[in-house]
Design a protein around this motif. Sequence first.
Motif, PDB file in Angstrom:
ATOM      1  N   LEU A   1       0.822  -1.211   0.000  1.00  0.00           N
ATOM      2  CA  LEU A   1       0.000   0.000   0.000  1.00  0.00           C
ATOM      3  C   LEU A   1       0.858   1.264   0.000  1.00  0.00           C
ATOM      4  O   LEU A   1       0.418   2.320  -0.489  1.00  0.00           O
ATOM      5  N   GLU A   2       2.072   1.211   0.545  1.00  0.00           N
ATOM      6  CA  GLU A   2       2.942   2.383   0.567  1.00  0.00           C
ATOM      7  C   GLU A   2       3.750   2.541  -0.721  1.00  0.00           C
ATOM      8  O   GLU A   2       4.385   3.588  -0.926  1.00  0.00           O
ATOM      9  N   CYS A   3       3.720   1.537  -1.578  1.00  0.00           N
ATOM     10  CA  CYS A   3       4.491   1.608  -2.822  1.00  0.00           C
ATOM     11  C   CYS A   3       3.918   2.712  -3.727  1.00  0.00           C
ATOM     12  O   CYS A   3       2.704   2.754  -3.978  1.00  0.00           O
ATOM     13  N   PRO A   4       4.750   3.609  -4.255  1.00  0.00           N
ATOM     14  CA  PRO A   4       4.228   4.686  -5.111  1.00  0.00           C
ATOM     15  C   PRO A   4       3.667   4.188  -6.433  1.00  0.00           C
ATOM     16  O   PRO A   4       2.809   4.847  -7.032  1.00  0.00           O
TER      17      PRO A   4
ATOM     18  N   VAL B   1      -3.714  -3.130   8.786  1.00  0.00           N
ATOM     19  CA  VAL B   1      -2.599  -2.472   8.128  1.00  0.00           C
ATOM     20  C   VAL B   1      -2.849  -0.986   7.919  1.00  0.00           C
ATOM     21  O   VAL B   1      -1.920  -0.168   7.917  1.00  0.00           O
ATOM     22  N   LEU B   2      -4.132  -0.575   7.759  1.00  0.00           N
ATOM     23  CA  LEU B   2      -4.442   0.836   7.526  1.00  0.00           C
ATOM     24  C   LEU B   2      -4.135   1.706   8.749  1.00  0.00           C
ATOM     25  O   LEU B   2      -3.946   2.918   8.616  1.00  0.00           O
TER      26      LEU B   2
ATOM     27  N   GLN C   1      -1.945   8.968   7.046  1.00  0.00           N
ATOM     28  CA  GLN C   1      -3.311   9.398   6.741  1.00  0.00           C
ATOM     29  C   GLN C   1      -3.394  10.022   5.356  1.00  0.00           C
ATOM     30  O   GLN C   1      -4.401   9.877   4.648  1.00  0.00           O
ATOM     31  N   LYS C   2      -2.356  10.737   4.967  1.00  0.00           N
ATOM     32  CA  LYS C   2      -2.350  11.373   3.652  1.00  0.00           C
ATOM     33  C   LYS C   2      -2.396  10.340   2.534  1.00  0.00           C
ATOM     34  O   LYS C   2      -3.098  10.536   1.517  1.00  0.00           O
ATOM     35  N   LEU C   3      -1.665   9.218   2.710  1.00  0.00           N
ATOM     36  CA  LEU C   3      -1.672   8.160   1.701  1.00  0.00           C
ATOM     37  C   LEU C   3      -3.049   7.511   1.592  1.00  0.00           C
ATOM     38  O   LEU C   3      -3.551   7.255   0.490  1.00  0.00           O
ATOM     39  N   ILE C   4      -3.677   7.311   2.732  1.00  0.00           N
ATOM     40  CA  ILE C   4      -5.020   6.701   2.714  1.00  0.00           C
ATOM     41  C   ILE C   4      -6.003   7.621   2.014  1.00  0.00           C
ATOM     42  O   ILE C   4      -6.840   7.194   1.207  1.00  0.00           O
ATOM     43  N   LEU C   5      -5.890   8.936   2.314  1.00  0.00           N
ATOM     44  CA  LEU C   5      -6.803   9.887   1.679  1.00  0.00           C
ATOM     45  C   LEU C   5      -6.550   9.977   0.181  1.00  0.00           C
ATOM     46  O   LEU C   5      -7.485  10.180  -0.604  1.00  0.00           O
ATOM     47  N   SER C   6      -5.294   9.822  -0.248  1.00  0.00           N
ATOM     48  CA  SER C   6      -4.993   9.849  -1.689  1.00  0.00           C
ATOM     49  C   SER C   6      -5.672   8.665  -2.390  1.00  0.00           C
ATOM     50  O   SER C   6      -6.261   8.822  -3.477  1.00  0.00           O
ATOM     51  N   ILE C   7      -5.573   7.479  -1.762  1.00  0.00           N
ATOM     52  CA  ILE C   7      -6.235   6.300  -2.358  1.00  0.00           C
ATOM     53  C   ILE C   7      -7.745   6.494  -2.385  1.00  0.00           C
ATOM     54  O   ILE C   7      -8.417   6.192  -3.386  1.00  0.00           O
ATOM     55  N   MET C   8      -8.329   7.048  -1.295  1.00  0.00           N
ATOM     56  CA  MET C   8      -9.769   7.296  -1.242  1.00  0.00           C
ATOM     57  C   MET C   8     -10.178   8.325  -2.284  1.00  0.00           C
ATOM     58  O   MET C   8     -11.234   8.196  -2.933  1.00  0.00           O
ATOM     59  N   ASP C   9      -9.376   9.386  -2.464  1.00  0.00           N
ATOM     60  CA  ASP C   9      -9.706  10.408  -3.470  1.00  0.00           C
ATOM     61  C   ASP C   9      -9.781   9.800  -4.860  1.00  0.00           C
ATOM     62  O   ASP C   9     -10.697  10.104  -5.636  1.00  0.00           O
ATOM     63  N   GLU C  10      -8.830   8.929  -5.159  1.00  0.00           N
ATOM     64  CA  GLU C  10      -8.833   8.332  -6.494  1.00  0.00           C
ATOM     65  C   GLU C  10     -10.020   7.388  -6.674  1.00  0.00           C
ATOM     66  O   GLU C  10     -10.631   7.330  -7.758  1.00  0.00           O
ATOM     67  N   LEU C  11     -10.378   6.647  -5.620  1.00  0.00           N
ATOM     68  CA  LEU C  11     -11.533   5.746  -5.710  1.00  0.00           C
ATOM     69  C   LEU C  11     -12.834   6.530  -5.879  1.00  0.00           C
ATOM     70  O   LEU C  11     -13.702   6.163  -6.692  1.00  0.00           O
TER      71      LEU C  11
ATOM     72  N   ARG D   1     -12.287   2.273  10.731  1.00  0.00           N
ATOM     73  CA  ARG D   1     -13.546   2.947  11.040  1.00  0.00           C
ATOM     74  C   ARG D   1     -13.465   4.478  11.045  1.00  0.00           C
ATOM     75  O   ARG D   1     -14.442   5.131  10.697  1.00  0.00           O
ATOM     76  N   PRO D   2     -12.349   5.107  11.429  1.00  0.00           N
ATOM     77  CA  PRO D   2     -12.314   6.588  11.381  1.00  0.00           C
ATOM     78  C   PRO D   2     -12.544   7.171   9.996  1.00  0.00           C
ATOM     79  O   PRO D   2     -12.925   8.335   9.864  1.00  0.00           O
ATOM     80  N   LEU D   3     -12.349   6.385   8.947  1.00  0.00           N
ATOM     81  CA  LEU D   3     -12.573   6.905   7.601  1.00  0.00           C
ATOM     82  C   LEU D   3     -14.048   7.104   7.286  1.00  0.00           C
ATOM     83  O   LEU D   3     -14.375   7.778   6.295  1.00  0.00           O
ATOM     84  N   VAL D   4     -14.945   6.516   8.091  1.00  0.00           N
ATOM     85  CA  VAL D   4     -16.371   6.714   7.842  1.00  0.00           C
ATOM     86  C   VAL D   4     -16.747   8.181   8.038  1.00  0.00           C
ATOM     87  O   VAL D   4     -17.472   8.784   7.225  1.00  0.00           O
ATOM     88  N   GLU D   5     -16.278   8.767   9.102  1.00  0.00           N
ATOM     89  CA  GLU D   5     -16.557  10.188   9.351  1.00  0.00           C
ATOM     90  C   GLU D   5     -15.891  11.058   8.295  1.00  0.00           C
ATOM     91  O   GLU D   5     -16.475  12.052   7.828  1.00  0.00           O
TER      92      GLU D   5
END
Length: 553
Positions: free
Chosen positions: A135-138, A169-170, A175-185, A213-217
Amino acid sequence: ILSTAVAGSKDGMRIRKEIWEYNLLQALVLVLKQDFSIVDGEWQIAASLAAILSQVCTGLDLPSAEVKKFEDEVLLEAVSNMFLVTRRIQARYAKIPDRAGHMKERNKLLACYRGVLESIVYLASGHTSVPKKVLECPWLLQLLITDDTDTVVAIMDLIPKILRVNRIVLRSLNQKLILSIMDELIYKLSVSNEVSVGASACKCVLRICENHRPLVETLCTRYKGLRPLLAKWEGAGFSRDLKEIHLLLQAGNAQKAENERFFRAAITIQAVWKGFITRKKLVKANKTFSKFQQQYRLKKRVLEERKVQAKEAIELQRQLKLNRQRIMREFKEKQLHTVEILPAAMLERYMQRQQNKSAVLIQKSWRGHHARNSMQDREVFVKRYRAAITVQRAVRKWLKKLEDKRNKIKASLKPPGLTDDRRVEIQRLINQNRELKPTVYTSREELEQGHKKAAEMLARYYQSARVNREKQHHREALIARLNVDSELVHLAPPLNSVTDKDVEMYSSNLLPVATKAKNNHIEQLRLLRQPWWKKLCDEYQDQEYVDDEQIIF
């Protein structure tokens, strides 16, 4: 070799350890960096090498000193190089035009692309630290940004598989990487019109929210216009996932979403249970109604048959009554005609004769009716009588069998006095007799006749020997009994000095023996009290007679 040596087996661990010791694993990682478009076999070779790399890394047992180096250096570089291979395959796939003549080549590249991604998933399943590196791989985000439908769908299918391997693992990611993946989805959900892309993106969003679960908010606050954009996917074939996202957006936070999910799960369980109970009751009700209808129809048919039988019986009674009236009328007319033609002197005699005939007929009818009524009681009496005879016959046969068994003496006894010396002496006498009296038979027929005669004499001897042996055994038993009784009587003390121990010695604990002795004692006392003329009968005469009662019918 690796396909035959399963990971975890003794041979598999030995082969993987030798690959690590000879630095073949590091060489394999470095080989994945080159461009396989100039190699024979091209990207199929790259996919095969990626599969071999994942198999070698999975199940590799290293010393504790080399494990950290393996995880931090080799695994990180292996994941990066695998993603580099997928990026090159994706770039090659995008350059090939989507036409009928190039579909075969595109399918081969797509199969290689998916094979490399499956190798990454297999590698992550063997090491819990690999999902974080994936998941951290660019390269993952770069592959996700592309607009090609097939490759993007494969990458979005990779994310849920990685999250299934390591569900927490999340929590360790930026947090920035997770938000980048969410933005693209979310971007794929809002812009793309392909159903496969929408379904895969929706599935990825749900899996990320379930594992973190914090990503729900964040999903509710960061993407406020997402709900209207999801309306275009209604009826696209993944309405269940869309409904889950709508519920997450409606809940607003993880706790409410979890409670809402539990509430819907409880409703689903209740609905399934109530449906099951209702169907079960319905099946039972159908069987009950069917049985009720069957019984009702049967009862109705029986009532109709009874009504028909009652009508037929009434009609029969009416016909019989009319027939009797007709016969009586004809009889009266005939009698009146006879009276008219008879002389007056013979009229009284005729009437007397008719009365006698009537009386005889009435008596005959009454006797027949009485005999028929008493026949049932007579049959019961005869049946009981025959049963008593059968029981008596069986009891007498059983008593006779017991008596025969009690009086039977073993006949398999050797003749008394036949010892080895006696047998030798008898054999000597037989030989001497043969020498003194040689055989006089001259032909075979005379010899067979003599042999037959000797066999008959021997058979007669054995027939009589059994009876004689039984009598001899009985005599010996009686003599032994008399000896024992005489010895007991001889040793008995006088009556004035008898003790309880002596009485106990001459008494028997067996109930039949004690009862028989008591009866004999009473009978002897009775005989002593009788007058002399009643003692003249033979004391050995059998006094028991069984008279069969004769029943005369």
